[in-house]
Scaffold this motif. Structure first.
Motif, PDB file in Angstrom:
ATOM      1  N   LEU A  55       0.575  -0.995  -0.126  1.00  0.00           N
ATOM      2  CA  LEU A  55       0.152  -0.162  -0.254  1.00  0.00           C
ATOM      3  C   LEU A  55       0.481   1.325  -0.697  1.00  0.00           C
ATOM      4  O   LEU A  55       0.923   2.513  -1.079  1.00  0.00           O
ATOM      5  N   LEU A  56       1.823   0.818   0.816  1.00  0.00           N
ATOM      6  CA  LEU A  56       2.621   2.601   1.019  1.00  0.00           C
ATOM      7  C   LEU A  56       3.058   2.587  -0.298  1.00  0.00           C
ATOM      8  O   LEU A  56       3.069   4.081  -0.662  1.00  0.00           O
ATOM      9  N   VAL A  57       4.680   1.626  -0.636  1.00  0.00           N
ATOM     10  CA  VAL A  57       4.924   1.990  -2.044  1.00  0.00           C
ATOM     11  C   VAL A  57       4.173   2.180  -2.995  1.00  0.00           C
ATOM     12  O   VAL A  57       4.450   2.920  -3.579  1.00  0.00           O
ATOM     13  N   THR A  58       2.903   2.065  -3.388  1.00  0.00           N
ATOM     14  CA  THR A  58       2.228   1.688  -4.326  1.00  0.00           C
ATOM     15  C   THR A  58       1.320   2.983  -4.395  1.00  0.00           C
ATOM     16  O   THR A  58       0.649   3.635  -5.639  1.00  0.00           O
ATOM     17  N   ALA A  59       1.638   4.150  -3.617  1.00  0.00           N
ATOM     18  CA  ALA A  59       0.521   4.740  -3.009  1.00  0.00           C
ATOM     19  C   ALA A  59       0.169   6.254  -4.187  1.00  0.00           C
ATOM     20  O   ALA A  59      -0.457   6.279  -4.664  1.00  0.00           O
ATOM     21  N   PRO A  60       1.879   6.564  -4.560  1.00  0.00           N
ATOM     22  CA  PRO A  60       1.685   7.471  -5.351  1.00  0.00           C
ATOM     23  C   PRO A  60       0.815   6.730  -7.082  1.00  0.00           C
ATOM     24  O   PRO A  60       0.428   8.071  -8.133  1.00  0.00           O
ATOM     25  N   ARG A  61       0.630   5.236  -7.184  1.00  0.00           N
ATOM     26  CA  ARG A  61      -0.053   5.086  -8.208  1.00  0.00           C
ATOM     27  C   ARG A  61      -1.616   5.392  -8.335  1.00  0.00           C
ATOM     28  O   ARG A  61      -1.962   4.572  -9.212  1.00  0.00           O
ATOM     29  N   TRP A  62      -2.357   5.553  -7.312  1.00  0.00           N
ATOM     30  CA  TRP A  62      -3.090   5.022  -7.098  1.00  0.00           C
ATOM     31  C   TRP A  62      -4.169   6.694  -6.204  1.00  0.00           C
ATOM     32  O   TRP A  62      -3.389   7.051  -5.415  1.00  0.00           O
ATOM     33  N   GLU A  63      -5.390   6.728  -6.233  1.00  0.00           N
ATOM     34  CA  GLU A  63      -6.178   7.659  -5.994  1.00  0.00           C
ATOM     35  C   GLU A  63      -7.150   6.527  -4.162  1.00  0.00           C
ATOM     36  O   GLU A  63      -7.363   7.646  -3.785  1.00  0.00           O
ATOM     37  N   ARG A  64      -7.624   5.648  -5.188  1.00  0.00           N
ATOM     38  CA  ARG A  64      -8.509   4.939  -3.947  1.00  0.00           C
ATOM     39  C   ARG A  64      -8.321   3.697  -4.134  1.00  0.00           C
ATOM     40  O   ARG A  64      -7.820   2.854  -4.945  1.00  0.00           O
ATOM     41  N   ALA A  65      -7.945   3.124  -3.266  1.00  0.00           N
ATOM     42  CA  ALA A  65      -7.181   1.709  -2.417  1.00  0.00           C
ATOM     43  C   ALA A  65      -8.659   0.625  -2.021  1.00  0.00           C
ATOM     44  O   ALA A  65      -9.435   1.891  -0.934  1.00  0.00           O
ATOM     45  N   VAL A  66      -9.270  -0.666  -2.186  1.00  0.00           N
ATOM     46  CA  VAL A  66      -9.594  -1.152  -1.487  1.00  0.00           C
ATOM     47  C   VAL A  66      -8.937  -2.049  -0.780  1.00  0.00           C
ATOM     48  O   VAL A  66      -8.795  -3.436  -1.797  1.00  0.00           O
ATOM     49  N   VAL A  67      -8.856  -2.256   0.196  1.00  0.00           N
ATOM     50  CA  VAL A  67      -8.365  -3.323   1.170  1.00  0.00           C
ATOM     51  C   VAL A  67      -9.840  -4.256   1.883  1.00  0.00           C
ATOM     52  O   VAL A  67     -10.605  -3.207   2.808  1.00  0.00           O
ATOM     53  N   ALA A  68      -9.324  -5.163   1.523  1.00  0.00           N
ATOM     54  CA  ALA A  68     -10.251  -6.724   2.360  1.00  0.00           C
ATOM     55  C   ALA A  68      -9.303  -6.989   3.124  1.00  0.00           C
ATOM     56  O   ALA A  68      -8.680  -7.406   2.941  1.00  0.00           O
ATOM     57  N   SER A  69      -9.357  -6.542   4.159  1.00  0.00           N
ATOM     58  CA  SER A  69      -9.081  -7.312   5.728  1.00  0.00           C
ATOM     59  C   SER A  69      -9.400  -6.659   7.315  1.00  0.00           C
ATOM     60  O   SER A  69     -10.353  -5.357   6.594  1.00  0.00           O
ATOM     61  N   GLY A  70      -9.928  -7.494   8.403  1.00  0.00           N
ATOM     62  CA  GLY A  70     -10.236  -6.722   9.276  1.00  0.00           C
ATOM     63  C   GLY A  70      -9.023  -6.802  10.416  1.00  0.00           C
ATOM     64  O   GLY A  70      -9.521  -6.500  11.793  1.00  0.00           O
ATOM     65  N   SER A  71      -7.237  -6.549  10.256  1.00  0.00           N
ATOM     66  CA  SER A  71      -7.038  -6.811  11.335  1.00  0.00           C
ATOM     67  C   SER A  71      -6.273  -5.330  11.565  1.00  0.00           C
ATOM     68  O   SER A  71      -6.346  -4.587  10.919  1.00  0.00           O
ATOM     69  N   GLY A  72      -6.606  -5.243  12.370  1.00  0.00           N
ATOM     70  CA  GLY A  72      -5.819  -4.103  13.180  1.00  0.00           C
ATOM     71  C   GLY A  72      -5.049  -3.287  13.125  1.00  0.00           C
ATOM     72  O   GLY A  72      -4.445  -2.362  13.513  1.00  0.00           O
ATOM     73  N   ASP A  73      -3.683  -4.032  13.079  1.00  0.00           N
ATOM     74  CA  ASP A  73      -2.341  -4.250  12.706  1.00  0.00           C
ATOM     75  C   ASP A  73      -2.217  -3.068  11.428  1.00  0.00           C
ATOM     76  O   ASP A  73      -1.013  -2.258  11.356  1.00  0.00           O
ATOM     77  N   LEU A  74      -3.041  -3.241  10.512  1.00  0.00           N
ATOM     78  CA  LEU A  74      -3.876  -2.292   9.348  1.00  0.00           C
ATOM     79  C   LEU A  74      -3.639  -1.038   9.765  1.00  0.00           C
ATOM     80  O   LEU A  74      -3.599  -0.009   9.033  1.00  0.00           O
ATOM     81  N   ALA A  75      -3.983  -0.779  10.904  1.00  0.00           N
ATOM     82  CA  ALA A  75      -5.090   0.832  11.317  1.00  0.00           C
ATOM     83  C   ALA A  75      -3.706   1.767  10.927  1.00  0.00           C
ATOM     84  O   ALA A  75      -3.949   3.085  10.825  1.00  0.00           O
ATOM     85  N   HIS A  76      -2.514   1.694  11.562  1.00  0.00           N
ATOM     86  CA  HIS A  76      -1.545   3.020  11.377  1.00  0.00           C
ATOM     87  C   HIS A  76      -1.358   3.301  10.296  1.00  0.00           C
ATOM     88  O   HIS A  76      -1.188   4.138   9.203  1.00  0.00           O
ATOM     89  N   THR A  77      -1.181   2.074   9.199  1.00  0.00           N
ATOM     90  CA  THR A  77      -0.773   1.947   7.730  1.00  0.00           C
ATOM     91  C   THR A  77      -1.483   3.143   7.034  1.00  0.00           C
ATOM     92  O   THR A  77      -1.443   4.284   5.945  1.00  0.00           O
ATOM     93  N   LEU A  78      -3.334   2.254   7.351  1.00  0.00           N
ATOM     94  CA  LEU A  78      -5.124   2.992   6.168  1.00  0.00           C
ATOM     95  C   LEU A  78      -4.330   4.917   7.146  1.00  0.00           C
ATOM     96  O   LEU A  78      -4.293   5.574   6.434  1.00  0.00           O
ATOM     97  N   SER A  79      -3.968   4.856   8.252  1.00  0.00           N
ATOM     98  CA  SER A  79      -3.563   6.468   8.826  1.00  0.00           C
ATOM     99  C   SER A  79      -2.912   6.989   8.448  1.00  0.00           C
ATOM    100  O   SER A  79      -2.797   8.501   7.514  1.00  0.00           O
ATOM    101  N   ALA A  80      -1.694   7.410   7.810  1.00  0.00           N
ATOM    102  CA  ALA A  80      -0.537   7.022   7.299  1.00  0.00           C
ATOM    103  C   ALA A  80      -1.122   7.195   5.603  1.00  0.00           C
ATOM    104  O   ALA A  80      -0.794   8.750   5.187  1.00  0.00           O
ATOM    105  N   LEU A  81      -2.144   6.822   4.858  1.00  0.00           N
ATOM    106  CA  LEU A  81      -1.749   6.514   4.020  1.00  0.00           C
ATOM    107  C   LEU A  81      -3.386   8.069   3.628  1.00  0.00           C
ATOM    108  O   LEU A  81      -3.139   8.998   2.784  1.00  0.00           O
ATOM    109  N   ARG A  82      -4.088   8.229   4.444  1.00  0.00           N
ATOM    110  CA  ARG A  82      -5.059   9.425   4.366  1.00  0.00           C
ATOM    111  C   ARG A  82      -4.913  10.344   4.790  1.00  0.00           C
ATOM    112  O   ARG A  82      -5.025  11.344   4.224  1.00  0.00           O
ATOM    113  N   ALA A  83      -3.571  10.545   5.632  1.00  0.00           N
ATOM    114  CA  ALA A  83      -3.089  11.692   5.937  1.00  0.00           C
ATOM    115  C   ALA A  83      -2.058  12.812   4.496  1.00  0.00           C
ATOM    116  O   ALA A  83      -2.108  12.909   4.489  1.00  0.00           O
ATOM    117  N   GLN A  84      -1.922  10.965   3.912  1.00  0.00           N
ATOM    118  CA  GLN A  84      -1.515  11.488   1.879  1.00  0.00           C
ATOM    119  C   GLN A  84      -2.509  12.443   1.420  1.00  0.00           C
ATOM    120  O   GLN A  84      -2.150  12.817   0.330  1.00  0.00           O
TER     121      GLN A  84
END
Length: 156
Positions: A55-84
């Motif tokens: 997600l982080l490496v490819t972020a410059p190439r997309w506008e919207r990501a659809v993530v199919a996961s329930g793991s709270g371990d990804l919450a910080h990553t999603l927060s960082a992506l939204r901040a970008q």
């Protein structure tokens, strides 16, 4: 709306490296255009680090990501992506999705609500008409993929 798909990633635990059926499935995904990330796993497979990195490496190439996961371990990553400024849509089942992960997404899509569009009926194979292909009653009954996209667009 029609959008260009940058990539679709599939994370697969390989439970038996000699399982021919599993390998054929993964090969079929690659043939269909998925980027397959697999590794041998026993017990609970953990792919959060791979998902976060992709997600982080490819972020410059997309506008919207659809993530199919329930793991709270990804919450910080999603927060960082939204901040970008990236838009994150989370696909899952509420009882299996971490609340903080849901809070860090822009939109939550409940798989149960999409079940009628995604589920096979009668045990048969799904058939999809390709874009522009005219099938019987194409005007009256759009293809499953088209209906799914329309439903997702309505949700958004």
């Amino acid at each position: 709306r029609p959008e260009d798909l940058y990539n679709a990633f599939y994370y697969a635990p390989v439970t038996d490296a000699n399982d021919e059926r599993q390998q054929k499935f993964l090969d079929a995904l690659v043939f269909m255009g998925y980027t397959v990330r697999s590794r041998e796993a026993h017990g609970d497979p953990r792919f959060e680090a791979m998902i976060a990195t992709d997600l982080l490496v490819t972020a410059p190439r997309w506008e919207r990501a659809v993530v199919a996961s329930g793991s709270g371990d990804l919450a910080h990553t999603l927060s960082a992506l939204r901040a970008q400024g990236q838009e994150i849509h989370l696909l899952g089942v509420p009882e299996l999705t971490d609340l903080e992960l849901r809070n860090q997404s822009d939109r939550y899509l409940d798989l149960r609500e999409l079940q009628p569009q995604l589920e096979r009926t009668g045990g048969g194979r799904r058939t999809y008409t390709s874009a522009g292909e005219e099938g019987p009653d194409t005007e009256a009954q759009p293809g499953v993929a088209r209906r799914l996209m329309e439903d997702l667009d309505d949700e958004l």
